[in-house]
Scaffold this motif. Structure first.
Motif, mmCIF file in Angstrom:
data_model
loop_
_atom_site.group_PDB
_atom_site.id
_atom_site.type_symbol
_atom_site.label_atom_id
_atom_site.label_comp_id
_atom_site.label_asym_id
_atom_site.label_seq_id
_atom_site.Cartn_x
_atom_site.Cartn_y
_atom_site.Cartn_z
ATOM 1 N N GLU A 183 58.864 39.049 31.298
ATOM 2 C CA GLU A 183 59.921 38.256 31.935
ATOM 3 C C GLU A 183 59.554 37.939 33.380
ATOM 4 O O GLU A 183 59.255 38.822 34.180
ATOM 5 C CB GLU A 183 61.258 38.991 31.901
ATOM 6 C CG GLU A 183 62.369 38.197 32.594
ATOM 7 C CD GLU A 183 63.731 38.838 32.467
ATOM 8 O OE1 GLU A 183 64.491 38.814 33.457
ATOM 9 O OE2 GLU A 183 64.041 39.367 31.391
ATOM 10 N N VAL B 12 60.755 37.264 36.770
ATOM 11 C CA VAL B 12 62.021 37.529 37.442
ATOM 12 C C VAL B 12 62.121 36.723 38.730
ATOM 13 O O VAL B 12 61.148 36.164 39.227
ATOM 14 C CB VAL B 12 62.191 39.033 37.740
ATOM 15 C CG1 VAL B 12 62.182 39.837 36.461
ATOM 16 C CG2 VAL B 12 61.115 39.537 38.685
ATOM 17 N N GLY C 239 63.518 34.652 33.960
ATOM 18 C CA GLY C 239 64.649 35.486 34.356
ATOM 19 C C GLY C 239 65.781 34.725 35.016
ATOM 20 O O GLY C 239 65.658 33.561 35.397
ATOM 21 N N ALA D 115 65.553 32.483 38.364
ATOM 22 C CA ALA D 115 64.156 32.589 38.795
ATOM 23 C C ALA D 115 63.713 31.420 39.675
ATOM 24 O O ALA D 115 62.937 31.589 40.608
ATOM 25 C CB ALA D 115 63.232 32.715 37.592
#
Length: 647
Positions: free
Chosen positions: A155, A157, A183, A186
């Motif tokens: 992921e 982030v 994420g 982001a």
């Protein structure tokens, strides 16, 4: 003889001791040797690093040679546009029929130690690794390492490093194939981003991932992307082109809300549900094609799409929510697949096959009269007619058992209910449930109103049509006041609430700070002081009734701030929270004036969506250790990059 045996035993004991000592010495020496071989600066470690350095330098050289050859082929080639990974190859002069990947750029990479760890981003090598030795070597030979934060699960982030992935000259962002999900927040509120290319390795675009990107024009989702999250592309006013892959399965609530420049959209067959408010206020949208496979369109999915003139509904469609086409004033063509078993469009109305409700009524029908008569046989009425102020009278048939008041225009001054209707009744310019325990709509145009002494519940929006009301005294029988009951009553001077009211929705006077609210002193549940609604003990701040301007100071001794306590307080620019505070609910939704907030050390709980749609919030300071409160960043649009743990 005994002497010899004794001597033998002593000799044996000495030999064993010597052996143990020898082993210990050897182990010590071996330890030193192992450390010398495998420590951070050991012989083997340094040899491995040297091998890594040789390999990476070779890959870098191959990359430079590739770019040089491309420039020789075409002088317009720009090295900074080269993007390549295991499944992609792109650059500014690439022919349409050319395919390839990173192995075309770096031929010796296939099957090597770094296979799957290297990508080319913006013409430069990028290493995705958590290995300390690999990172150290890569940096030593000039190769970038992890300019963004990515979890072990893949992921990407929210991080300021994410901005490095965008080509500043073209505004193009192609995500690395190492990313499996984007994420929350982001890339929210990023200036200059014009084109997003999302590889198929990305399965989910999470909540608010690209929200508020005002320069964004094109989104290309490659095959493999499955989920577009809540508010993912909300408020991207220049977004024109959206390419949705057949792999897509979900488009969640408000994903493209307020994207006013999208002209046409095709929802692929893999999508089962189009989320609520998904294309709300996409005012440039003219045509929508929903492919066969889509089963549900949720509430207000295409509401306020004022340019929408045509929509194609497939055979597979089984469920259409309330107000899906509310305020679609130009919608005249609704083509429903003839094999669809659930819906029909006739006489300018979208209906289920049993004709028990009206889902949409064309603009032409609603404009033609001041009286709207709900057709006989309709059981549930949620058709969006609230924007038609020409309608002043509503006629309700015997069959009707439910009416969605939010969809009724405030211009209503008369309601006629069939005498055989067993569900509703009119008295003193008020529409009640038949037993008069629920107020559905007060439509008086007088300054005061007398309410039924049987009344127990004020339904949401129930005073929206009482445009001149100045004083309301609720009967002692009232127990519940629902959402936005008094939102429209700007002339209201006095509201008296009795001792038996046990529930008051926090936004019962949404966006209406006018007038005085008085609660009976004998009420055991609530009290009002300085336009703030508290629980009786004054340990919970339930709602600020007035419209806040500038700074607000939460009183001492408050331990909890409830859900929606500051909902839509857009002129509140700062807030001071007391040290006594322990819990904050979903309290600061749509607080657009907030840029920064400090959370006291005693707070133990924050609502999962506490800061949802507080679009200008840039910093949340918390006087606690990192991640000591769950659900960070609590709905903040820009994601975890706005959270600053202070300890």
């Amino acid at each position: 003889m005994n002497y010899q045996k004794k001597k033998f035993k002593e000799t044996k004991a000495i030999t064993l001791i010597a052996l143990v000592i020898t082993i210990i010495v050897l182990l010590i020496l071996a330890g030193v040797t192992i450390a010398a071989l495998s420590g951070d600066n050991g012989i083997l470690t340094n040899a491995t690093k040297a091998k890594y350095a040789t390999e990476l330098s070779q890959y870098n050289e191959e990359l430079q040679n590739y770019k040089t050859n491309k420039l020789l082929e075409n002088l317009e080639f720009e090295g900074a546009t080269l993007i390549s990974a295991e499944n992609s190859l792109d650059y500014n002069t690439k022919p349409e029929d050319e395919t390839g990947n990173i192995y075309n750029v770096i031929t010796s990479l296939k099957g090597s130690h770094f296979d799957g760890k290297l990508e080319v981003i913006k013409g430069e090598l990028l290493l995705n690794s958590q290995n300390k030795a690999e990172i150290e070597v890569a940096q030593s030979v000039g190769i970038a390492v992890n300019p963004y934060e990515i979890t072990d699960e893949g992921e990407l982030v929210s991080s300021n490093g994410n901005l490095l992935l965008m080509d500043e000259n073209t505004g193009t962002l192609r995500l690395p194939e190492s990313v499996t999900s984007i994420g929350e927040g982001a890339f929210a509120d990023l200036e200059g981003l014009k084109t997003i290319i999302i590889p198929g390795t990305v399965k989910e675009i999470k909540k608010e991932a690209f929200r508020g990107n005002k320069d964004l024009e094109t989104v290309i989702m490659e095959e493999g992307v499955e989920i577009i999250g809540y508010n993912a592309f909300q408020s991207c006013p220049n977004l024109t082109n959206v390419n949705m892959p057949q792999s897509l399965k979900e488009i969640r609530n408000q994903a493209f809300d307020s994207d006013s420049n999208i002209k046409q959209i095709t929802i692929p067959s893999g999508v089962k549900i189009i989320g609520s408010y998904c294309f709300l206020s996409a005012t440039g949208l003219t045509k929508v094609i929903i492919e066969n496979g889509v089963e549900t369109i949720q509430t207000s999915a295409f509401a306020s799409c004022s340019s929408l003139s045509q929509i194609e509904l497939p055979e597979s469609l089984k469920s259409i929510g309330n107000s899906v086409f509310n305020r679609c004033i130009n919608l005249e063509i609704i083509n429903i697949d003839p094999k669809n078993q659930y819906y029909v469009y006739e006489n300018g109305m979208l209906l289920p096959k049993d004709k028990s409700e009206i889902l949409f009524i064309s603009d032409k029908i609603l404009k033609q009269s001041s009286t709207f008569e709900i057709p006989s046989g309709i059981k549930s009425f949620s058709a969006p007619i609230n924007n038609y102020e020409n309608i002043t009278k509503l006629i309700i048939p015997q069959s009707l058992n439910y009416i969605n008041i939010i969809e009724i225009p405030t211009s209503i001054s008369a309601i006629e209910v069939d005498s055989n209707n067993a569900n509703m009744i009119v008295e003193n310019n008020c529409l009640y449930s038949y037993d008069k325990k629920e107020l559905l709509l007060c439509f008086t145009k007088e300054k005061t109103v007398t309410l039924s002494e049987k009344l127990e519940k004020l339904e949401g929006f129930s005073f929206k049509a009482a445009s001149n009301i100045e004083e309301i005294i609720l009967p002692e029988s009232v127990k519940s006041i629902e959402t936005q009951v008094f939102s429209e009553n700007k002339k209201l001077k006095t509201l008296k609430i009795g001792k038996n009211v046990s529930y008051i929705d926090p936004i019962f006077k949404f966006m209406n700070g006018n007038g005085e609210v008085i609660i009976d002193e004998e009420n055991p549940y609530y009290t009002v002081e300085n336009n703030i609604l508290y629980n009786k003990e004054k340990t919970e701040l339930i709602a600020v009734i007035e419209r806040i301007q500038g700074n607000f100071i939460v009183p001492e001794n408050i331990e909890k701030i409830g859900d929606r306590a500051f909902h839509n307080q857009e002129k509140m620019t700062s807030i001071e929270l007391p040290t006594s505070l322990k819990e904050i609910g979903d309290s600061f939704n749509f607080c657009n004036g907030l840029v920064e907030i400090t959370i006291p050390a005693n707070v133990e709980k924050i609502g999962n969506n506490c800061f949802a749609s507080a679009v200008n919030l840039e910093k949340i300071k918390i006087n606690k250790p990192a991640n000591s409160i769950e659900y960070s960043p609590w709905g903040a649009m820009r994601g975890v990059r706005v959270v600053e743990w202070q300890n």
